[in-house]
Structures are given as C-alpha cells and as structure tokens.
Write a protein that holds these residues in place. Structure first.
Motif, PDB file in Angstrom:
ATOM      1  N   UNK A 160      21.208  45.665  84.937  1.00  0.00           N
ATOM      2  CA  UNK A 160      22.532  46.258  84.232  1.00  0.00           C
ATOM      3  C   UNK A 160      23.553  45.621  84.859  1.00  0.00           C
ATOM      4  N   UNK A 161      24.023  45.414  86.016  1.00  0.00           N
ATOM      5  CA  UNK A 161      24.368  45.528  86.868  1.00  0.00           C
ATOM      6  C   UNK A 161      25.081  44.382  87.179  1.00  0.00           C
ATOM      7  N   UNK A 162      26.807  43.946  86.502  1.00  0.00           N
ATOM      8  CA  UNK A 162      27.167  42.760  86.699  1.00  0.00           C
ATOM      9  C   UNK A 162      28.091  42.530  87.327  1.00  0.00           C
ATOM     10  N   UNK A 163      27.969  43.902  88.378  1.00  0.00           N
ATOM     11  CA  UNK A 163      29.080  43.910  90.311  1.00  0.00           C
ATOM     12  C   UNK A 163      28.261  43.256  90.425  1.00  0.00           C
ATOM     13  N   UNK A 164      26.357  43.596  91.061  1.00  0.00           N
ATOM     14  CA  UNK A 164      25.875  42.809  91.876  1.00  0.00           C
ATOM     15  C   UNK A 164      26.277  42.254  92.496  1.00  0.00           C
ATOM     16  N   UNK A 198      31.940  41.672  85.384  1.00  0.00           N
ATOM     17  CA  UNK A 198      31.157  42.342  85.713  1.00  0.00           C
ATOM     18  C   UNK A 198      30.501  42.839  84.349  1.00  0.00           C
ATOM     19  N   UNK A 199      31.981  42.871  83.352  1.00  0.00           N
ATOM     20  CA  UNK A 199      31.164  43.097  82.134  1.00  0.00           C
ATOM     21  C   UNK A 199      30.709  42.445  80.723  1.00  0.00           C
ATOM     22  N   UNK A 200      31.223  41.139  81.350  1.00  0.00           N
ATOM     23  CA  UNK A 200      30.921  39.746  80.780  1.00  0.00           C
ATOM     24  C   UNK A 200      30.156  39.231  80.883  1.00  0.00           C
ATOM     25  N   UNK A 201      29.578  39.283  83.081  1.00  0.00           N
ATOM     26  CA  UNK A 201      27.474  39.161  83.088  1.00  0.00           C
ATOM     27  C   UNK A 201      26.725  39.809  82.394  1.00  0.00           C
ATOM     28  N   UNK A 202      27.030  41.092  81.737  1.00  0.00           N
ATOM     29  CA  UNK A 202      26.393  42.363  81.289  1.00  0.00           C
ATOM     30  C   UNK A 202      26.040  41.954  79.722  1.00  0.00           C
ATOM     31  N   UNK A 203      27.275  41.346  79.038  1.00  0.00           N
ATOM     32  CA  UNK A 203      27.133  41.426  78.251  1.00  0.00           C
ATOM     33  C   UNK A 203      26.496  39.912  77.033  1.00  0.00           C
TER      34      UNK A 203
END
Length: 370
Positions: free
Chosen positions: A323-327, A295-300
C-alpha cells in the motif's frame, strides 16, 4: 481473450508467475481452461460459475464484472482513501477573487433562466459545490460532465444512469473539441421555452434565454463557451484561476451565457474530495504537497478495478510495494530523476492527467445509487 473464474481474471496463455496458478492445482487449471475453450467455440457468451459470484464474457472478449463486486471495490477504495489522508496536511485553496465572485454570482443567478453546472467527468461528486443546490433553488438546471474523453465507457454509463435516476439532465462534453456543446445549447433553449411563452401572454416581446455557466476552477467552463461560440471569447487555459470576473456573452439571438470564475468553498471539509481536486489539477498547486498527492494517486491506481498495479509496472517498470505509494515515488525518483522526489511526483501526476494509464474516472456514483 480473458476468462473470469471465481472473481480472478486470467488469459488463456498464462504466465508462469500468474497469481491464479498459485491458487489452483495444475490439473484443475487445465480442466477449467479446456472447458472455457470449448464454450468459447460454441457460444458467444460464457458464464463460468465459481466462488461467491458469477461473471459473463462475451464473444468480443470484453468481461462484464458483476455490478455488486464493482460497487464493493469502489466502496472499499473510498474507505481506504479516507484512512490514507488522515496523516496528510489538509488541502485548502481559496484565492481572494473567489469571495467577491461568489457574492456577485449569487446575485446574477437570480436572473438566470437555466443554470449550467460544469463538473469534471473524472470526479463529478468532488467538483460539486456544497452550496450549489441552495443557490440554484428551483431554477432549471443542467449538469455538464466535461472531459468525457478522459473517462471510460463504463464510467460514462454509470454516471448517466445515476443522474437519470436523480431526474437531473446531464450532458457529456469535451470542451477542447466541442463535443456536446450544440446539445447543451439546444437543451438550454428548450428548458427555457416557457420564459417567452409567459412574456407573450403578458404582451411582452421575447428575449434571449439567460444561462449561467458555473462550476469549480479548471473544469472547462470557458472552453465550453468558446466552443459554443466557435471563437475565443473567454480566456481559457489548463490551470485553475484563469477567469477572474463574470462576463456575459451572446450566442446568436436566442441565448446569452454568463461565464464565471471558478468557485470553491472557503474551507474544503471533505479532504477526500480535496485530494481528487489536486490529482485532477482542479485546485491551485500551492495548496498541496505534490509528493503526498502523487503517493495517494499511486495507491488509488493500484486499487481501481480497471487499472491495478499492472498499469504502474507497464509505465515505469517498477513493482509496487503493498500500500506504500511513498516508496513507489522514491523508487521512481532514484530511477529517473537522480533522487529528485518532487520531479518524480510531478511526472506521476502529469502522466495521469495525460491519460498514460488509460482514461477512467476516479469516482463512481454513491453506493446507494446502485
């Protein structure tokens, strides 16, 4: 061909849903596009001024972003990353063999003529041990940025300029293919020439130069040595913790290399660095939650200037949600893995590690170095 106006990049053939179209009236868009086309035909370099910054576009179609804007983008990403990880479980990894290795390595470093510190070119700052400067002392040092094939040319240039400014000798290498290995060998020998000059002055026979190869787990130390020797002398695999003990190997008559297990701090205080180590597979999988890291990687990826949300959509055909990588991870799980979030997370991390989003660094030099 792309044109940069007011910090927003858009192609000559604009899609109907382009953000730039919503920011500028139709007549203004046509006027600016026509102006850009005229300049393209008459000059190899175009400067279109507007907003708070100017950008240049060469005849090759390659846009060079204003360095100050790139600096700000990366600085903002670092701040956001620090904020994102506050709610996550701390990432810590310290296998038992590392404590013993660290004690032995500090003793062996006293015998070194040259210390070769290998780092991951994607995260050069995060793969720098906080105690390394203290251990090396005034010994000669070479930094090897391994996996140079996994970063872009602008990333490479930024790091080369940074280390040159620091007065540190740096070699870019690809341990898998051997690029940079011979340059490293020549540099190590040249830096230690004075060792045998002093020995001859004292009436002693010359000896082989001793170079210690040190660094974090899985940054490619053993692969680099194997490429230098042109044979598999040291165990190597694409996972952390393969090398478990110190080992001396000879490279001809002039160079001796010390291969060492990866060393990492007992406690990683910089959790931003720990997250990047997890993303790049430079730390054991048991130390982190794969879904949190994905999830953090997606946001980065969404925030890195050269990547953005388009790369994610192109790969998975899924829109990012702010900003939601989890979604995003959960959407991918439903689309490809029958709701299995762990598999979806692992897919995202594997795709990054295999360059499916392109090759680029997750770090740029510290802000003050620009």
């Amino acid at each position: 061909m792309a044109v940069q106006i007011s910090g927003v990049c858009f192609p000559n053939s604009l899609p109907n849903n382009c953000l730039w179209q919503h920011q500028h009236p139709l007549n203004e868009r046509r006027s600016l596009a026509a102006s850009a086309s005229t300049h393209l035909q008459s000059s190899s370099t175009i400067q279109i001024v507007g907003g708070s910054s100017s950008s240049y576009i060469h005849g090759t179609g390659c846009s060079i972003l204003d360095s100050r804007k790139v600096e700000d983008d990366w600085f903002d990403l670092d701040k956001d990353l620090h904020h994102w990880i506050k709610a996550l479980r701390p990432v810590q990894w310290y296998p038992g063999h590392i404590a013993k290795t660290e004690r032995e390595l500090k003793e062996q470093l006293k015998l070194m003529d040259v210390v070769v510190e290998v780092r991951d070119a994607r995260i050069p700052m995060s793969t720098s041990h906080p105690q390394m400067d203290l251990w090396i002392g005034n010994r000669k040092r070479i930094i090897v940025l391994n996996r140079e094939d996994m970063i872009s040319t602008p990333d490479r240039n930024a790091w080369a300029a940074y280390f040159a400014k620091q007065g540190i000798r740096v070699v870019f290498s690809n341990g898998q293919l051997g690029m940079g290995s011979m340059k490293l060998s020549r540099l190590a020998k040249s830096l230690a020439d004075d060792v045998n000059v002093k020995r001859r002055a004292r009436g002693l026979l010359p000896r082989a130069v001793r170079a210690g190869i040190v660094g974090y787990p899985n940054v490619g130390k053993s692969s680099l040595i194997n490429r230098l020797l042109k044979r598999r002398m040291c165990p190597a695999a694409p996972r952390p913790g393969v090398t478990r003990q110190l080992r001396w190997v000879k490279f001809g008559k002039d160079l001796e290399l010390l291969d060492s297990p990866g060393i990492i701090p007992m406690r990683i205080s910089d959790q931003s660095a720990a997250i990047k180590l997890a993303i790049c597979d430079d730390i054991g999988e048991r130390s982190y939650d794969v879904t949190d890291i994905a999830a953090i990687l997606v946001q980065m990826l969404a925030r890195i200037p050269s990547i953005g949300t388009k790369a994610l959509y192109h790969r998975y055909r899924i829109e990012t949600d702010g900003q939601s990588g989890q979604i995003f991870v959960h959407k991918l799980a439903l689309k490809l893995f029958s709701g299995d979030v762990h598999q979806a997370s692992f897919r995202i991390l594997t795709d990054f590690r295999k360059g499916k989003f392109g090759w680029f660094s997750l770090e740029r030099p510290p802000r003050e170095s620009f």
